[in-house]
Write an enzyme that holds these catalytic residues in place. Structure first.
Site, PDB file in Angstrom:
ATOM      1  N   ASN A  12      16.415  10.789   8.154  1.00  0.00           N
ATOM      2  CA  ASN A  12      16.061  10.871   6.686  1.00  0.00           C
ATOM      3  C   ASN A  12      16.425  12.277   6.154  1.00  0.00           C
ATOM      4  OD1 ASN A  12      15.021  10.613   4.026  1.00  0.00           O
ATOM      5  ND2 ASN A  12      12.898  10.119   4.914  1.00  0.00           N
ATOM      6  N   LYS A  14      16.095  13.380   3.316  1.00  0.00           N
ATOM      7  CA  LYS A  14      15.042  13.889   2.093  1.00  0.00           C
ATOM      8  C   LYS A  14      15.965  14.445   1.217  1.00  0.00           C
ATOM      9  CE  LYS A  14      11.187  13.265   4.841  1.00  0.00           C
ATOM     10  NZ  LYS A  14       9.722  13.573   5.018  1.00  0.00           N
ATOM     11  N   HIS A  98       9.013   4.824   1.445  1.00  0.00           N
ATOM     12  CA  HIS A  98       8.448   5.932   2.137  1.00  0.00           C
ATOM     13  C   HIS A  98       7.290   6.284   1.417  1.00  0.00           C
ATOM     14  CE1 HIS A  98       8.527  10.130   3.617  1.00  0.00           C
ATOM     15  NE2 HIS A  98       9.212   9.705   4.720  1.00  0.00           N
ATOM     16  N   GLU A 100       6.411   9.453   0.787  1.00  0.00           N
ATOM     17  CA  GLU A 100       6.361  10.299  -0.285  1.00  0.00           C
ATOM     18  C   GLU A 100       6.654   9.435  -1.604  1.00  0.00           C
ATOM     19  OE1 GLU A 100       9.406  12.678   1.754  1.00  0.00           O
ATOM     20  OE2 GLU A 100       7.922  13.130   3.107  1.00  0.00           O
ATOM     21  N   GLU A 170       4.850   4.877   9.942  1.00  0.00           N
ATOM     22  CA  GLU A 170       4.862   6.307   9.742  1.00  0.00           C
ATOM     23  C   GLU A 170       3.612   6.831   9.224  1.00  0.00           C
ATOM     24  OE1 GLU A 170       8.854   8.160   8.868  1.00  0.00           O
ATOM     25  OE2 GLU A 170       8.328   7.789   7.117  1.00  0.00           O
ATOM     26  N   GLY A 176       6.103  15.377   8.789  1.00  0.00           N
ATOM     27  CA  GLY A 176       6.298  16.882   8.566  1.00  0.00           C
ATOM     28  C   GLY A 176       5.035  18.002   8.902  1.00  0.00           C
ATOM     29  N   SER A 216       7.123  13.718  12.730  1.00  0.00           N
ATOM     30  CA  SER A 216       7.353  14.663  13.581  1.00  0.00           C
ATOM     31  C   SER A 216       7.838  14.208  14.945  1.00  0.00           C
ATOM     32  CB  SER A 216       5.959  15.331  13.965  1.00  0.00           C
ATOM     33  OG  SER A 216       5.435  15.793  12.722  1.00  0.00           O
TER      34      SER A 216
HETATM   35  P1  PGA Z   1       9.405  14.287   9.722  1.00  0.00           P
HETATM   36  O1  PGA Z   1       9.469  13.100   8.660  1.00  0.00           O
HETATM   37  O2  PGA Z   1      10.029  13.826  11.080  1.00  0.00           O
HETATM   38  O3  PGA Z   1       9.753  15.461   9.216  1.00  0.00           O
HETATM   39  O4  PGA Z   1       7.948  14.222  10.158  1.00  0.00           O
HETATM   40  C1  PGA Z   1       9.679  11.824   8.914  1.00  0.00           C
HETATM   41  C2  PGA Z   1       9.843  11.047   7.580  1.00  0.00           C
HETATM   42  O5  PGA Z   1       9.107  11.348   6.658  1.00  0.00           O
HETATM   43  O6  PGA Z   1      10.435  10.105   7.768  1.00  0.00           O
END
Ligand code: PGA
Length: 254
Positions: A12, A14, A98, A100, A170, A176, A216
């Site tokens: 992803n 983003k 997601h 976010e 997730e 992140g 992560s």
């Molecule tokens: P990350 O993000 O691997 O940077 O923690 C995962 C995601 O948001 O899909």
């Protein structure tokens, strides 16, 4: 690694990568992973790079995903992108709900269910994200939160559509942050999600659905996470932005 379900590892990106940067990245992944057959590899660039990345992965083992789409098919929806438009670029997967987007665009389970239905209507496989916040986990609400999200955001799917849907677990506190769930925490959550799918659909459907872990994920923890029986892949953010680190996650998962 001998798994019951084929692993699916998606990057992803983003809101990162220009077209040129995206091409560099995907060409690097293509090079690094050209012999990989054991894993479904997916990249999810921003909309602006879909066209060029799509061309770059023709005749490769990499598939294209989008990061979001509209629940509507066309019309007066300024700024939105419909499933049919994604199909033009041979998009096969779409990330929906997601955390976010749940947080910043206030996406609800009901909206996500509509988007999932629209994706299936266009034969795009949705990757439906669920996960609890730290406060919810610490407050003993994890199971309740996951139950509400699964019920709501997968509502209305037929068992056949559910099998073609990927669930991404997730935990919001792991995205992140560098804080990965332990492999046991991931396995427990995935097994719980599968039990919810069995209740909402049936045992056979639940057994066939792939559940990705996200939060992560990096080369160093991929093997341990992917070795859990109910972890069927990864949704990778930060570590998918560099060809070597994404390729190492894939190679360490096999
Ligand atoms: P990350 O993000 O691997 O940077 O923690 C995962 C995601 O948001 O899909």
């Amino acid at each position: 690694m001998d798994k019951e379900r084929k692993l699916v590892i998606a990057g992803n990106w983003k809101m990162n990568k220009t077209v040129a940067e995206g091409l560099d990245l995907v060409n690097g992944i293509k090079r690094e992973c050209k012999d990989v057959k054991e894993v479904d590899i997916v990249v999810c660039p921003p909309y602006t790079a879909l066209s060029e990345v799509s061309k770059a992965i023709i005749n490769s083992n990499i598939r294209l995903g989008a990061q979001n789409m509209s629940e509507n098919n066309y019309g007066a929806h300024t700024g939105e992108i419909a499933a049919g438009m994604l199909k033009e670029f041979l998009v096969r997967y779409v990330i929906l709900g997601h955390s976010e987007r749940r947080q910043f665009q206030k996406e609800s389970d009901e909206l996500i269910a509509k988007k999932a239905a629209a994706a299936h209507a266009a034969t795009i496989k949705p990757i439906v994200c669920v996960g609890e916040t730290l406060a919810e986990r610490e407050g003993g609400q994890m199971e309740k939160v996951l139950q509400t999200q699964v019920r709501g955001s997968l509502a209305g799917l037929t068992p056949e559509q559910m099998v073609e849907t990927i669930v991404a677990y997730e935990p919001v506190w792991a995205i992140g942050t560098g804080k990965t769930a332990t492999s046991q925490q991931a396995q427990d959550a995935h097994a719980f999600l599968r039990s919810l799918l069995a209740k909402q659909f049936d045992d056979n459907t639940a057994r066939r659905v792939r559940i990705q872990y996200g939060g992560s994920v990096k080369a160093a923890n991929a093997r341990e996470l992917m070795s859990q029986p109910d972890v069927d892949g990864a949704l990778v953010g930060g570590a998918s932005l560099e060809d070597r680190s994404f390729a190492d996650i894939i190679k360490n998962s096999i």
